[in-house]
Design an enzyme around this catalytic site. Structure first.
Site, PDB file in Angstrom:
ATOM      1  CB  SER A 147      -0.886   0.012   1.255  1.00 53.61           C
ATOM      2  OG  SER A 147      -1.481   1.275   1.445  1.00 53.61           O
ATOM      3  CE1 TYR A 172      -3.099  -1.843   6.123  1.00 51.02           C
ATOM      4  CE2 TYR A 172      -2.787   0.430   5.415  1.00 51.02           C
ATOM      5  CZ  TYR A 172      -3.132  -0.874   5.128  1.00 51.02           C
ATOM      6  OH  TYR A 172      -3.506  -1.225   3.850  1.00 51.02           O
TER       7      TYR A 172
END
Length: 261
Positions: A147, A172
């Site tokens: 990501s 994350y």
């Protein structure tokens, strides 16, 4: 010229594994790989959801060759059992490390790791290692779904599991940075060995999936859930568009070891 699935070759002799295959990008990836003729092994935690997903794939792609094996990336015993079941196919042609969780309250895996790094990176790391002999036999591809959030990740050697300080988005980002670093390190080692396997990374961008809703649901925050619904509706691209980079990484014949899409 932009790449398109229209340009993809047929995959009728291929067996591919997709983690997190029952929803979001994983479901779309499974459907499109099946449409190209591949046998797709779907790695999912819930047998009931996996069955629903297989039914959806077969409705969309009559004759689709899909199967299911239970996989919980937050439990290394489950990863091991999945790998043992899948390597009943001694030759694999691809692995899409797609499953993930995002920005959840701090939890720990069965083995005591922080849940985001444990699921997003460590579970996939273990799975990749255990499937590698079959992937090598099949001259396969390993696709790491990372990501752009990797840019906000920081490696904290003194506190990688967030026991002293936990900020959900930073953790994350750390897990996605770990995915990307794993890709680069693996690609280098494969090149040195002149191995027949290649490592490729894919960034889906901000895609409209259920990934964004899990954290707010775990918090029980109606406001956060409403904000995420609005953001997905107004800002996010479609899940189909988000799945394109990982599909290209798996099927485009021009892809090379170390590429990032």
């Amino acid at each position: 010229m932009a790449w398109s699935l229209v340009d993809a070759p047929r995959l009728t002799d291929r067996t591919l594994v997709v983690t997190g295959a029952n929803s979001g990008l994983g479901l779309i990836t499974t459907c499109e790989l099946a449409r190209l003729g591949a046998h797709v092994v779907m790695g999912c935690r819930s047998p009931a959801r996996a069955q629903e997903a297989m039914d959806r794939v077969r409705d969309a792609v009559p004759g689709a060759r899909v199967s299911f094996e239970r996989l919980d990336l937050a439990d290394l015993a489950s990863v091991r059992a999945f790998a043992e079941a899948v390597t009943a196919h001694p030759t694999l042609h691809g692995l899409v490390n797609n499953a993930g969780i995002m920005a959840i309250p701090r939890r720990e895996t069965t083995d005591g790791f922080e849940m985001q790094i444990g699921t997003n990176h460590l579970g996939h790391f273990a799975l990749t290692a255990q499937l590698f002999p079959a992937l090598e036999a099949g001259e396969g591809r390993i696709v790491h779904v990372t990501s752009m959030a990797h840019a906000m990740g920081r490696i904290r050697p003194d506190d990688p599991m967030g026991t002293q300080f936990y900020e959900r988005w930073m953790q994350y980002g750390f897990s996605k940075l770990a995915n990307l670093l794993f890709h680069y390190a693996l690609a280098r080692r494969l090149a040195v060995r002149n191995a027949p396997v290649i490592s490729v990374a894919a960034h889906p961008g901000y895609a409209d999936t259920n990934l964004q809703h899990v954290g707010p649901e775990m918090d029980g925050s109606s406001l956060s859930q409403a904000v995420m619904r609005l953001a997905n509706a107004w800002v996010a691209q479609s899940a189909a568009a988000g799945a394109e980079p990982q599909l290209r990484a798996m099927v485009d014949p021009t892809v090379r070891n170390g590429d990032v899409f």
